[in-house]
Design a protein around this motif. Structure first.
Motif: not given
Length: 310
Positions: A57-58, A60-65
């Motif tokens: 939703k945000g 935030d690909m780094e967090t998803l990774h």
């Protein structure tokens, strides 16, 4: 620290206290906690179920990774016996293509393992094709026969997800871009029907893994021809972010508190190299006669190596 993380740590500590009350031996606890942590649990699942949608939703690909990285490394911790050979972790290794990279898969799944044969047909076919992709002529078995067997599997009545994953790997070996594109879409749309933890169905991580393999193993021109899936379980934005990375981040989504710090060290450690053995080869028990020639993933040996390096 979120409430979900605190609840998970509380459950972890309760498990620790129960184990240590039965046997205070520190070495035994080190082994047991690795085994326990590698098994997906409701508390851990809820952390991932909350984190994945929030990161998407945000944007935030780094967090998803980081979620993908930690959840995949957790499931690939050694120690829990499966009853199969090196095909055991085929699914997880496809996921790890995303978070660890194709070159690292070559280290983790060495050609010396040879052909898998002891396990579920999809996993056996999948890991044999993966060995062919990663090692080419160095894979020490008849690759044409393995591909023919896998092709027959794709024509069976096994679930679509299973057949589609195998078809993707076959298509990469054959450099069949159209088949790969269609099969990758089949992987995405069928994965949601698999029996697995709810958080896993939120994003088709093995679909990303197959796309990463295609990016790394196909020519640039061929990869440009690949049609990537579209749908709620597959984020083109994440895949684009992932493929643009020159170096893969190794960040955990959350860290364990100080009294459980060994888990931080275990998850920071590179993935265990897959190894196999024949535990029943020397047995005189007639009930085990059918198992004497079978190979199994050497989970205990892999665990011993990990613990020795922590």
């Amino acid at each position: 620290m979120s409430q979900l993380e605190e609840a998970y740590f509380t459950r972890f500590r309760k498990f620790r206290d129960t184990c240590q009350a039965r046997d205070p031996d520190l070495e035994k606890w080190r082994r047991v906690q690795i085994k326990w942590a590698s098994i997906t649990s409701q508390g851990l699942d809820k952390i991932w179920e909350a984190a994945i949608p929030e990161a998407l939703k945000g944007g935030d690909m780094e967090t998803l990774h980081a979620v993908f990285f930690q959840s995949t490394r957790t499931l690939l911790l050694p120690g829990n016996v499966s009853g199969c050979d090196h095909c055991t972790n085929c699914w997880r290794l496809l996921d790890a293509a995303v978070t660890e990279g194709t070159a690292e898969l070559r280290r983790v799944l060495p050609a010396s393992l040879g052909k898998a044969s002891n396990g579920h047909p999809m996993l056996v076919n999948g890991v044999n094709l993966l060995l062919c992709l990663l090692h080419g002529s160095e894979a020490p078995f008849d690759q044409e026969a393995a591909m023919n067997k896998a092709e027959k599997f794709t024509q069976t009545k096994h679930p679509l997800w299973e057949r589609s994953v195998v078809a993707c790997l076959l298509a990469l070996l054959q450099r069949d871009i159209e088949r790969f594109s269609q099969s990758l879409e089949d992987v995405r749309r069928s994965f949601g029907r698999e029996r697995c933890a709810k958080y896993m169905r939120l994003q088709c991580l093995n679909g990303y893994g197959l796309a990463v393999l295609a990016h790394d193993l196909l020519s640039e021109e061929d990869f440009r021809r690949v049609r990537l899936p579209e749908g709620p379980s597959f984020s083109p934005a994440y895949l684009q972010w992932r493929l643009a990375l020159e170096e893969l981040p190794k960040h955990l989504y959350f860290t364990y508190p100080e009294d459980l710090d060994m888990m931080n060290r275990a998850l920071a450690h590179p993935l265990a190299v897959q190894r196999i053995h024949q535990p029943y080869a020397g047995s005189e028990n007639p009930l085990l006669s059918s198992k004497r020639q079978e190979w199994y993933l050497d989970e205990e040996g892999m665990l011993e190596e990990l613990l020795a390096e922590l």
